[in-house]
Design a protein around this motif. Structure first.
Motif, PDB file in Angstrom:
ATOM      1  N   LYS A   3     -21.872  -2.936 -17.651  1.00  0.00           N
ATOM      2  CA  LYS A   3     -22.578  -1.911 -16.901  1.00  0.00           C
ATOM      3  C   LYS A   3     -22.998  -2.474 -15.564  1.00  0.00           C
ATOM      4  CE  LYS A   3     -24.463   0.351 -21.021  1.00  0.00           C
ATOM      5  NZ  LYS A   3     -25.691   0.751 -21.732  1.00  0.00           N
ATOM      6  N   PHE A   4     -22.799  -1.677 -14.499  1.00  0.00           N
ATOM      7  CA  PHE A   4     -23.134  -2.135 -13.166  1.00  0.00           C
ATOM      8  C   PHE A   4     -23.929  -1.066 -12.442  1.00  0.00           C
ATOM      9  CE2 PHE A   4     -18.955  -3.842 -14.355  1.00  0.00           C
ATOM     10  CZ  PHE A   4     -19.205  -5.201 -14.277  1.00  0.00           C
ATOM     11  N   TYR A   5     -24.717  -1.505 -11.494  1.00  0.00           N
ATOM     12  CA  TYR A   5     -25.435  -0.562 -10.651  1.00  0.00           C
ATOM     13  C   TYR A   5     -24.502   0.031  -9.598  1.00  0.00           C
ATOM     14  CZ  TYR A   5     -30.103  -1.419 -12.407  1.00  0.00           C
ATOM     15  OH  TYR A   5     -31.220  -1.469 -13.180  1.00  0.00           O
ATOM     16  N   GLY A   6     -23.416  -0.646  -9.322  1.00  0.00           N
ATOM     17  CA  GLY A   6     -22.469  -0.145  -8.341  1.00  0.00           C
ATOM     18  C   GLY A   6     -21.482  -1.236  -7.966  1.00  0.00           C
ATOM     19  N   SER A   7     -20.430  -0.838  -7.255  1.00  0.00           N
ATOM     20  CA  SER A   7     -19.413  -1.794  -6.821  1.00  0.00           C
ATOM     21  C   SER A   7     -19.521  -2.005  -5.315  1.00  0.00           C
ATOM     22  CB  SER A   7     -18.014  -1.295  -7.185  1.00  0.00           C
ATOM     23  OG  SER A   7     -17.779  -0.009  -6.628  1.00  0.00           O
ATOM     24  N   ILE A   8     -19.314  -3.244  -4.898  1.00  0.00           N
ATOM     25  CA  ILE A   8     -19.430  -3.625  -3.487  1.00  0.00           C
ATOM     26  C   ILE A   8     -18.131  -4.285  -3.078  1.00  0.00           C
ATOM     27  CG2 ILE A   8     -20.765  -4.963  -1.817  1.00  0.00           C
ATOM     28  CD1 ILE A   8     -22.952  -5.111  -4.103  1.00  0.00           C
ATOM     29  N   ALA A   9     -17.460  -3.724  -2.077  1.00  0.00           N
ATOM     30  CA  ALA A   9     -16.196  -4.275  -1.602  1.00  0.00           C
ATOM     31  C   ALA A   9     -16.404  -4.966  -0.259  1.00  0.00           C
ATOM     32  CB  ALA A   9     -15.150  -3.173  -1.467  1.00  0.00           C
ATOM     33  N   ILE A  10     -15.943  -6.204  -0.160  1.00  0.00           N
ATOM     34  CA  ILE A  10     -15.991  -6.939   1.105  1.00  0.00           C
ATOM     35  C   ILE A  10     -14.639  -6.770   1.784  1.00  0.00           C
ATOM     36  CG2 ILE A  10     -16.386  -9.170   2.193  1.00  0.00           C
ATOM     37  CD1 ILE A  10     -17.903 -10.031  -0.313  1.00  0.00           C
ATOM     38  N   ILE A  11     -14.656  -6.107   2.932  1.00  0.00           N
ATOM     39  CA  ILE A  11     -13.426  -5.783   3.670  1.00  0.00           C
ATOM     40  C   ILE A  11     -13.491  -6.440   5.049  1.00  0.00           C
ATOM     41  CG2 ILE A  11     -11.952  -3.908   4.529  1.00  0.00           C
ATOM     42  CD1 ILE A  11     -12.236  -3.707   1.585  1.00  0.00           C
ATOM     43  N   GLY A  12     -12.346  -6.795   5.594  1.00  0.00           N
ATOM     44  CA  GLY A  12     -12.309  -7.358   6.948  1.00  0.00           C
ATOM     45  C   GLY A  12     -10.978  -8.015   7.232  1.00  0.00           C
ATOM     46  N   ARG A  13     -10.794  -8.378   8.473  1.00  0.00           N
ATOM     47  CA  ARG A  13      -9.556  -9.048   8.858  1.00  0.00           C
ATOM     48  C   ARG A  13      -9.638 -10.535   8.492  1.00  0.00           C
ATOM     49  NH1 ARG A  13      -7.498  -9.194  13.863  1.00  0.00           N
ATOM     50  NH2 ARG A  13      -9.531  -9.232  14.905  1.00  0.00           N
ATOM     51  N   PRO A  14      -8.497 -11.246   8.524  1.00  0.00           N
ATOM     52  CA  PRO A  14      -8.490 -12.660   8.123  1.00  0.00           C
ATOM     53  C   PRO A  14      -9.490 -13.508   8.899  1.00  0.00           C
ATOM     54  CG  PRO A  14      -6.241 -11.839   8.299  1.00  0.00           C
ATOM     55  CD  PRO A  14      -7.126 -10.750   8.831  1.00  0.00           C
ATOM     56  N   GLY A  62      -7.264 -10.179   3.512  1.00  0.00           N
ATOM     57  CA  GLY A  62      -7.438  -9.857   4.931  1.00  0.00           C
ATOM     58  C   GLY A  62      -6.529  -8.737   5.372  1.00  0.00           C
ATOM     59  N   LEU A  63      -7.017  -7.905   6.276  1.00  0.00           N
ATOM     60  CA  LEU A  63      -6.248  -6.775   6.781  1.00  0.00           C
ATOM     61  C   LEU A  63      -5.355  -7.246   7.929  1.00  0.00           C
ATOM     62  CD1 LEU A  63      -9.147  -4.160   6.810  1.00  0.00           C
ATOM     63  CD2 LEU A  63      -7.388  -4.470   5.064  1.00  0.00           C
ATOM     64  N   GLU A  64      -4.111  -7.523   7.601  1.00  0.00           N
ATOM     65  CA  GLU A  64      -3.182  -8.052   8.590  1.00  0.00           C
ATOM     66  C   GLU A  64      -1.806  -7.478   8.296  1.00  0.00           C
ATOM     67  OE1 GLU A  64      -2.719 -10.535  11.993  1.00  0.00           O
ATOM     68  OE2 GLU A  64      -4.493 -10.101  10.820  1.00  0.00           O
ATOM     69  N   SER A  65      -1.060  -7.119   9.315  1.00  0.00           N
ATOM     70  CA  SER A  65       0.261  -6.491   9.106  1.00  0.00           C
ATOM     71  C   SER A  65       1.362  -7.370   9.664  1.00  0.00           C
ATOM     72  CB  SER A  65       0.290  -5.109   9.753  1.00  0.00           C
ATOM     73  OG  SER A  65      -0.018  -5.214  11.130  1.00  0.00           O
ATOM     74  N   LYS A  66       1.539  -8.562   9.074  1.00  0.00           N
ATOM     75  CA  LYS A  66       2.591  -9.475   9.538  1.00  0.00           C
ATOM     76  C   LYS A  66       3.951  -9.118   8.933  1.00  0.00           C
ATOM     77  CE  LYS A  66      -0.301 -13.590  10.197  1.00  0.00           C
ATOM     78  NZ  LYS A  66      -0.530 -14.979   9.716  1.00  0.00           N
ATOM     79  N   ASP A  67       3.945  -8.985   7.610  1.00  0.00           N
ATOM     80  CA  ASP A  67       5.202  -8.737   6.917  1.00  0.00           C
ATOM     81  C   ASP A  67       4.936  -7.821   5.728  1.00  0.00           C
ATOM     82  OD1 ASP A  67       4.001 -10.390   4.994  1.00  0.00           O
ATOM     83  OD2 ASP A  67       4.955 -12.173   5.837  1.00  0.00           O
ATOM     84  N   ALA A  68       5.935  -7.632   4.907  1.00  0.00           N
ATOM     85  CA  ALA A  68       5.802  -6.708   3.775  1.00  0.00           C
ATOM     86  C   ALA A  68       4.687  -7.140   2.831  1.00  0.00           C
ATOM     87  CB  ALA A  68       7.140  -6.633   3.022  1.00  0.00           C
ATOM     88  N   LEU A  69       4.585  -8.460   2.576  1.00  0.00           N
ATOM     89  CA  LEU A  69       3.549  -8.948   1.668  1.00  0.00           C
ATOM     90  C   LEU A  69       2.165  -8.590   2.190  1.00  0.00           C
ATOM     91  CD1 LEU A  69       2.367 -10.592  -0.660  1.00  0.00           C
ATOM     92  CD2 LEU A  69       2.675 -12.659   0.737  1.00  0.00           C
ATOM     93  N   PHE A  70       1.917  -8.906   3.451  1.00  0.00           N
ATOM     94  CA  PHE A  70       0.583  -8.669   4.001  1.00  0.00           C
ATOM     95  C   PHE A  70       0.299  -7.182   4.188  1.00  0.00           C
ATOM     96  CE2 PHE A  70       0.872 -13.153   4.942  1.00  0.00           C
ATOM     97  CZ  PHE A  70      -0.436 -13.584   4.737  1.00  0.00           C
ATOM     98  N   GLN A  71       1.327  -6.389   4.400  1.00  0.00           N
ATOM     99  CA  GLN A  71       1.121  -4.943   4.480  1.00  0.00           C
ATOM    100  C   GLN A  71       0.647  -4.398   3.137  1.00  0.00           C
ATOM    101  OE1 GLN A  71       4.714  -3.161   5.955  1.00  0.00           O
ATOM    102  NE2 GLN A  71       4.521  -4.086   7.983  1.00  0.00           N
ATOM    103  N   ASN A  72       1.221  -4.926   2.039  1.00  0.00           N
ATOM    104  CA  ASN A  72       0.778  -4.509   0.708  1.00  0.00           C
ATOM    105  C   ASN A  72      -0.648  -4.973   0.432  1.00  0.00           C
ATOM    106  OD1 ASN A  72       3.135  -3.205  -0.033  1.00  0.00           O
ATOM    107  ND2 ASN A  72       4.092  -5.079  -0.812  1.00  0.00           N
TER     108      ASN A  72
END
Length: 467
Positions: A3-14, A62-72
């Motif tokens: 049971k959790f009070y909520g979910s926290i996502a850490i987002i950002g570029r590399p 990290g949010l980076e669009s170098k290649d197919a892997l990083f796009q996924n």
């Protein structure tokens, strides 16, 4: 914990510091940190405790669009953020605001308005002045932090708690509580046996702490019945914490002999690193054996080290070592202990001599006992019956003539036991009454060696209280 009070996502570029922030909240190194962009690829999950409340923390790639892997990776990270209860969008405060960061932030904000802009790597006030240019993001809530220096983290934690103060909190307490209240108030020895059986299936992590040369390594050897740690009269011989697994009456245990802690002015080189490692060890410890030297008077440093037990909310056993050459009788040393360590009044105290094996078996038995107390869960119906009896014997004081009520209680966590009191006026629960409730519980259950934490809350207000 499910049971959790909520979910926290850490987002950002590399390289914004996402994994470092993840580790900071977890109080241990779970995610690998590196200057190489793209180190984190999969979403890492961990249960963290913010002011004794459980949350699900998500560390994204990290949010980076170098290649197919990083796009996924980027696509997966964005989806994680959109589905989270709260987003912490992290940016590098050492650089000027980037257009790509603003674009991503706006995109996330449209799909999940519960988002914080967290400007990382702000190590001092001068850098904070330069970082105000991040105001151009138009974020409703913005925080300046330095994860590496633990700067601004507490303010961020408080804001997270405030943001996730919603109806989900009420459901968290209500799901199990009402069902348990209908079951009746019977309580049998089976409850204790179930708790004991569960404990035996787990690995108990035991940290041996104390200042240098009090006999920690000798104690480790005595507990493991062999020369597993180097013992030397030279203070500070142990640098890295030594992990050694063993058994106590069939129970798996892991002993950690932590590096001796010197006064700040005497911490040099590797010993400074050792102090840092000691704190890391305590973050994954269940029971702390606080080793004190009975051959000499207690000192201020002993109190500071003992304060770590309180900080990390550990189970505790006080070990008076070198009892064969004690400088006072037990009554005299106990009086000194009570004066200096009032906050450890619930801790069992044992006199031992690691050198000749005095009371080592008794210490082993106490370890198992304290861990059972540390991991014990009071059935909700029984808990409410006891608290009802407590309030009957000593009614809750009014708040300026206004009636204060406890509607019901539930233990929502163990290690240590943590109990929520659902009240009409949670802020009116005086610390003296809280202490009365703690003592009343201790009369009914053996909670020696462990703290009991209380959280008082109402439907539209939350306030942490702890004993």
């Amino acid at each position: 914990m499910d049971k959790f009070y909520g979910s926290i996502a850490i987002i950002g570029r590399p390289n914004a510091g996402k994994s470092s922030l993840f580790n900071r909240f977890c109080k241990q190194r779970i995610a690998i940190t590196s200057e190489i962009a793209g180190t984190t690829r999969d979403v890492k999950k961990a249960t963290i405790s913010l002011q004794n409340l459980p949350f699900l923390l998500l560390d994204t790639g990290g949010l980076e669009s170098k290649d197919a892997l990083f796009q996924n990776v980027s696509k997966h990270s964005l989806q994680t953020g959109e589905n989270a209860d709260l987003i912490l969008y992290l940016v590098d405060g050492k650089t000027a605001p980037q257009a790509i960061d603003k674009e991503i932030f706006y995109s996330l904000e449209r799909k999940n308005p519960n988002i914080f802009l967290v400007v990382n790597k702000i190590d001092n006030d001068r850098e904070k002045q330069n970082a105000w240019e991040f105001m151009e993001f138009g974020a409703k809530q913005m925080f300046f932090v330095s994860v590496s220096h633990n700067r601004g983290i507490l303010e961020l934690e408080n804001a997270i708690l405030s943001a996730l103060k919603n109806d989900a909190l009420e459901q968290f307490f209500n799901q199990e509580t009402q069902e348990d209240l209908e079951e009746g108030l019977e309580f049998s020895q089976e409850d204790c046996e179930d708790s004991t059986q569960q404990a035996q299936e787990e690995l108990i992590n035991i940290g041996i702490i104390g200042r240098v040369n009090v006999g920690k390594s000798s104690l480790l050897n005595a507990l493991l019945k062999g020369e597993r740690a180097i013992v030397s009269p030279i203070a500070g011989t142990t640098i890295d914490p030594v992990d050694e697994k063993g058994e106590i009456k069939g129970q798996l245990v892991n002993f950690v002999d932590t590096a001796g802690i010197r006064k700040r002015g005497k911490i040099e080189g590797l010993e400074k690193f050792a102090l840092q490692r000691t704190r890391e060890v305590l973050g994954r410890t269940d029971i702390a054996l606080l080793v004190l030297d009975a051959s000499a008077p207690f000192v201020e440093l002993d109190e500071k080290i003992a304060g770590l037990i309180d900080e990390y909310k550990l189970g505790v056993i006080v070990v008076l070592n070198k009892w064969d050459i004690a400088h006072k009788d037990f009554k005299g040393i106990l009086e000194d202990f009570k004066l200096r360590f009032k906050f450890l009044e619930y801790a069992p105290i044992l006199t031992i001599s690691a050198k000749n094996g005095r009371h080592i078996q008794k210490l082993e038995e106490e370890i198992l006992k304290v861990y059972r107390n540390f991991a014990f869960r009071i059935p909700t119906a029984k808990l409410n019956a006891i608290l009802k009896e407590a309030t009957k014997h000593h009614p809750l004081p009014s708040d300026h003539g206004k009636i204060v009520k406890i509607y019901y209680a539930t233990q929502f966590e163990i290690k240590p036991p943590q109990i929520a009191l659902i009240m009409n006026r949670p802020k009116s629960l005086h610390f003296s009454y809280k202490r009365y409730l703690v003592n009343f519980l201790r009369e009914h259950f053996d909670f020696s060696g462990t703290r009991i934490l209380f959280i008082a809350r109402g439907k539209n207000d939350f306030e942490e209280e702890e004993s």
